[in-house]
Design an enzyme around this catalytic site. Structure first.
Site, short mmCIF file in Angstrom:
data_model
loop_
_atom_site.label_atom_id
_atom_site.label_comp_id
_atom_site.label_asym_id
_atom_site.label_seq_id
_atom_site.Cartn_x
_atom_site.Cartn_y
_atom_site.Cartn_z
N ARG A 96 0.87 -1.18 0.00
CA ARG A 96 0.00 0.00 0.00
C ARG A 96 0.91 1.23 0.00
NH1 ARG A 96 -3.62 -2.45 4.78
NH2 ARG A 96 -5.00 -3.75 3.53
N ARG A 120 -10.22 5.10 5.53
CA ARG A 120 -8.88 4.75 5.02
C ARG A 120 -8.79 4.97 3.52
NH1 ARG A 120 -6.99 -1.22 6.90
NH2 ARG A 120 -6.49 -0.76 9.05
N ARG A 172 -13.75 -7.84 4.00
CA ARG A 172 -13.15 -7.50 5.30
C ARG A 172 -14.20 -7.44 6.40
NH1 ARG A 172 -7.93 -6.97 5.40
NH2 ARG A 172 -6.79 -6.18 3.61
#
EC number: 2.7.4.8
Length: 197
Positions: free
Chosen positions: A44, A137, A148
């Site tokens: 990321r 996020r 998730r």
């Protein structure tokens, strides 16, 4: 493996594990060491190889898993994640308390080893709050967010399973959660300070 007793930190993505862990490592840099996990996912933004994860190919990781080089490993969203024996031994060789950040499957795998860590689960106050955190996020596709959240719901239920975790921390307030984490580890911190970790 010898050295100070490790700590297994688990909980769903977005519960605050990484934030709490970074704070713990900053405040106690000479006491704790972070076991850097391996993954086959792409980095990321801002993540560094060897610091946040060891980013490896699926072929390399599968070979090392087959060779027995991992304490635990799991697959999530098509990517492999795992903790190598070498990563834990490197922290223990510095006489530090090794912190492992793993998922629920990893916790169950570690329970089958001779590692004898302290098991701590960090949980969000609710699934709704967790969804808000993950959306803020802005790193997830809608599809990965749904995955998730489904995994988080299972994780939140499993954290209530008797004997799976030594401590469960509900991260409603970061400062309160951090105080609970430090309290849960206070005896190990004292031991490590006495032995000069």
């Amino acid at each position: 493996m010898s050295g100070p007793r490790p700590v297994v930190l688990s909980g769903p993505s977005g519960a605050g594990k990484s934030t709490l862990l970074k704070r713990l490592l900053q405040e106690h840099s000479g006491i704790f060491g972070f076991s850097v996990s391996h993954t086959t996912r792409n980095p990321r933004p801002g993540e560094e190889n060897g610091k946040d994860y060891y980013f490896v190919t699926r072929e390399v990781m599968q070979r090392d898993i087959a060779a027995g080089d991992f304490i635990e490993h799991a697959e999530f969203s098509g990517n492999l994640y795992g903790t190598s024996k070498v990563a834990v031994q490197a922290v223990q060789a510095m006489n530090r308390i090794c912190v492992l950040d793993v998922d629920l499957q990893g916790v169950r795998n570690i329970k089958a080893t001779d590692l004898r860590p302290i098991y701590i689960s960090v949980q969000p106050p609710s699934l709704h709050v967790l969804e808000q955190r993950l959306r803020q996020r802005n790193t997830e596709t809608e599809e990965s967010l749904v995955k998730r959240l489904a995994a988080a719901q299972a994780d939140m239920e499993s954290s209530k399973e008797p004997g799976l975790f030594d401590v469960v921390i509900i991260n409603d307030s970061l400062d309160q959660a951090y105080a609970e984490l430090k309290e849960a580890l206070s005896e190990e911190i004292k031991k490590a300070q006495r032995t000069g970790a």
